[in-house]
Motif scaffolding. Structure first.
Motif, PDB file in Angstrom:
ATOM      1  N   ALA A  23       1.032  -1.193  -0.220  1.00 19.76           N
ATOM      2  CA  ALA A  23      -0.270  -0.357  -0.080  1.00 19.76           C
ATOM      3  C   ALA A  23       0.804   1.500   0.280  1.00 19.76           C
ATOM      4  O   ALA A  23       1.620   0.950   0.691  1.00 19.76           O
ATOM      5  CB  ALA A  23      -1.003   0.178   0.970  1.00 19.76           C
ATOM      6  N   LEU A  24       0.808   1.967  -0.978  1.00 17.56           N
ATOM      7  CA  LEU A  24       1.475   3.094  -1.429  1.00 17.56           C
ATOM      8  C   LEU A  24       0.608   4.088  -0.582  1.00 17.56           C
ATOM      9  O   LEU A  24      -0.560   4.286  -1.026  1.00 17.56           O
ATOM     10  CB  LEU A  24       1.759   3.734  -2.496  1.00 17.56           C
TER      11      LEU A  24
ATOM     12  N   VAL B  50       4.940   3.408   1.322  1.00 20.20           N
ATOM     13  CA  VAL B  50       4.822   2.521   1.850  1.00 20.20           C
ATOM     14  C   VAL B  50       5.229   1.276   2.620  1.00 20.20           C
ATOM     15  O   VAL B  50       6.011   1.137   2.995  1.00 20.20           O
ATOM     16  CB  VAL B  50       5.839   0.903   0.083  1.00 20.20           C
ATOM     17  N   THR B  51       3.898   0.963   2.554  1.00 24.27           N
ATOM     18  CA  THR B  51       3.452  -0.435   3.684  1.00 24.27           C
ATOM     19  C   THR B  51       3.246  -1.621   2.991  1.00 24.27           C
ATOM     20  O   THR B  51       2.493  -2.144   2.547  1.00 24.27           O
ATOM     21  CB  THR B  51       2.601  -0.507   4.862  1.00 24.27           C
ATOM     22  N   ASP B  52       4.091  -2.802   3.494  1.00 25.61           N
ATOM     23  CA  ASP B  52       3.990  -4.846   2.844  1.00 25.61           C
ATOM     24  C   ASP B  52       4.251  -5.211   3.711  1.00 25.61           C
ATOM     25  O   ASP B  52       4.942  -4.840   4.807  1.00 25.61           O
ATOM     26  CB  ASP B  52       4.846  -4.591   1.435  1.00 25.61           C
TER      27      ASP B  52
ATOM     28  N   GLN C  83       5.927   2.349  -8.497  1.00 28.15           N
ATOM     29  CA  GLN C  83       4.926   1.895  -8.368  1.00 28.15           C
ATOM     30  C   GLN C  83       6.099   0.902  -7.035  1.00 28.15           C
ATOM     31  O   GLN C  83       7.120   0.812  -6.728  1.00 28.15           O
ATOM     32  CB  GLN C  83       5.096   0.520  -9.655  1.00 28.15           C
ATOM     33  N   ALA C  84       4.869   0.143  -6.157  1.00 30.71           N
ATOM     34  CA  ALA C  84       5.579  -0.295  -5.706  1.00 30.71           C
ATOM     35  C   ALA C  84       4.693  -2.048  -5.108  1.00 30.71           C
ATOM     36  O   ALA C  84       3.541  -2.411  -5.816  1.00 30.71           O
ATOM     37  CB  ALA C  84       4.826  -0.002  -4.072  1.00 30.71           C
ATOM     38  N   THR C  85       6.172  -2.793  -5.582  1.00 33.46           N
ATOM     39  CA  THR C  85       5.632  -4.468  -6.126  1.00 33.46           C
ATOM     40  C   THR C  85       6.618  -5.285  -4.453  1.00 33.46           C
ATOM     41  O   THR C  85       7.414  -4.977  -4.296  1.00 33.46           O
ATOM     42  CB  THR C  85       6.904  -4.764  -7.378  1.00 33.46           C
ATOM     43  N   ASP C  86       5.774  -6.383  -4.448  1.00 35.47           N
ATOM     44  CA  ASP C  86       5.888  -7.042  -3.064  1.00 35.47           C
ATOM     45  C   ASP C  86       6.380  -8.203  -3.701  1.00 35.47           C
ATOM     46  O   ASP C  86       6.861  -8.271  -5.129  1.00 35.47           O
ATOM     47  CB  ASP C  86       5.310  -7.056  -2.214  1.00 35.47           C
TER      48      ASP C  86
ATOM     49  N   VAL D  83      -0.286   1.718  -7.066  1.00 32.70           N
ATOM     50  CA  VAL D  83       0.670   2.139  -7.931  1.00 32.70           C
ATOM     51  C   VAL D  83       0.011   4.133  -6.996  1.00 32.70           C
ATOM     52  O   VAL D  83      -1.213   3.772  -7.556  1.00 32.70           O
ATOM     53  CB  VAL D  83      -0.169   2.648  -9.449  1.00 32.70           C
ATOM     54  N   ILE D  84       0.384   4.833  -7.452  1.00 28.78           N
ATOM     55  CA  ILE D  84       0.270   6.388  -7.304  1.00 28.78           C
ATOM     56  C   ILE D  84       0.823   7.380  -7.915  1.00 28.78           C
ATOM     57  O   ILE D  84       2.368   7.261  -8.554  1.00 28.78           O
ATOM     58  CB  ILE D  84       0.501   6.426  -5.324  1.00 28.78           C
ATOM     59  N   SER D  85      -0.257   8.036  -8.509  1.00 32.77           N
ATOM     60  CA  SER D  85       0.243   9.202  -9.079  1.00 32.77           C
ATOM     61  C   SER D  85      -0.043  10.589  -8.601  1.00 32.77           C
ATOM     62  O   SER D  85      -1.112  10.209  -7.127  1.00 32.77           O
ATOM     63  CB  SER D  85       0.130   9.047  -9.958  1.00 32.77           C
TER      64      SER D  85
END
Length: 168
Positions: free
Chosen positions: A5-6, A32-34, A62-65, A72-74
């Protein structure tokens, strides 16, 4: 396994001084949290070390675990530049004799001001005493110089104030 989660990021808005067309910004922290570790990557934009030009720049992260889940955030970086006022050099007073029928006055220092985008400039002039100065003609086709052609009534005395205005 849940996706990373961004945290949402608000648009960044920066207003620059006249003539300044780009700037560094206080770039927001991307959080980012994951639950199983995520890699954060910028996929569009100029990033935290960017020099942002006047206009709007889209920033996308973009955050990828480790499981391949993605978030993705913008946000936009909106940089506005204030246009400076148009300019013209100061004109000196002119004294002529009664026998003078035409006077050419050079105009210098004409500009649209401190702008990031060039603008068209208009030069207009008018006199206060049409009995003395029967016509005022502006000769200006762009650039930083031009001239005024003042037609004077024959054998007439007096004073006329000529107002020259530069606008965009």
């Amino acid at each position: 396994d849940s996706a990373p989660a961004l945290s949402a990021v608000e648009d960044v808005v920066v207003e620059l001084e006249p003539g300044v067309c780009e700037s560094e910004i206080d770039y927001p922290e991307i959080k980012v949290t994951d639950n199983c570790g995520a890699m954060l990557e910028q996929i569009a934009g100029l990033g935290p070390d960017g020099i942002f030009p006047a206009g709007t720049s889209a920033e996308i992260w973009q955050a990828t675990d480790n499981s391949g889940n993605v978030d993705v955030i913008s946000f936009n970086v909106i940089v506005t530049s204030v246009d400076g006022p148009p300019t013209i050099d100061t004109l000196e007073d002119i004294i002529v004799t009664e026998a003078t029928s035409m006077v050419t006055v050079p105009l210098t220092g004409i500009s649209s001001g401190e702008d990031c985008e060039p603008q068209d400039v208009e030069v207009i002039a008018k006199g206060t005493n049409t009995d003395l100065v029967t016509s005022v003609t502006v000769n200006y086709e762009g650039g930083s110089t031009g001239s005024l052609e003042l037609t004077l009534a024959p054998e007439t005395e007096g004073t006329s104030e000529i107002t020259v205005t530069v606008g965009v």
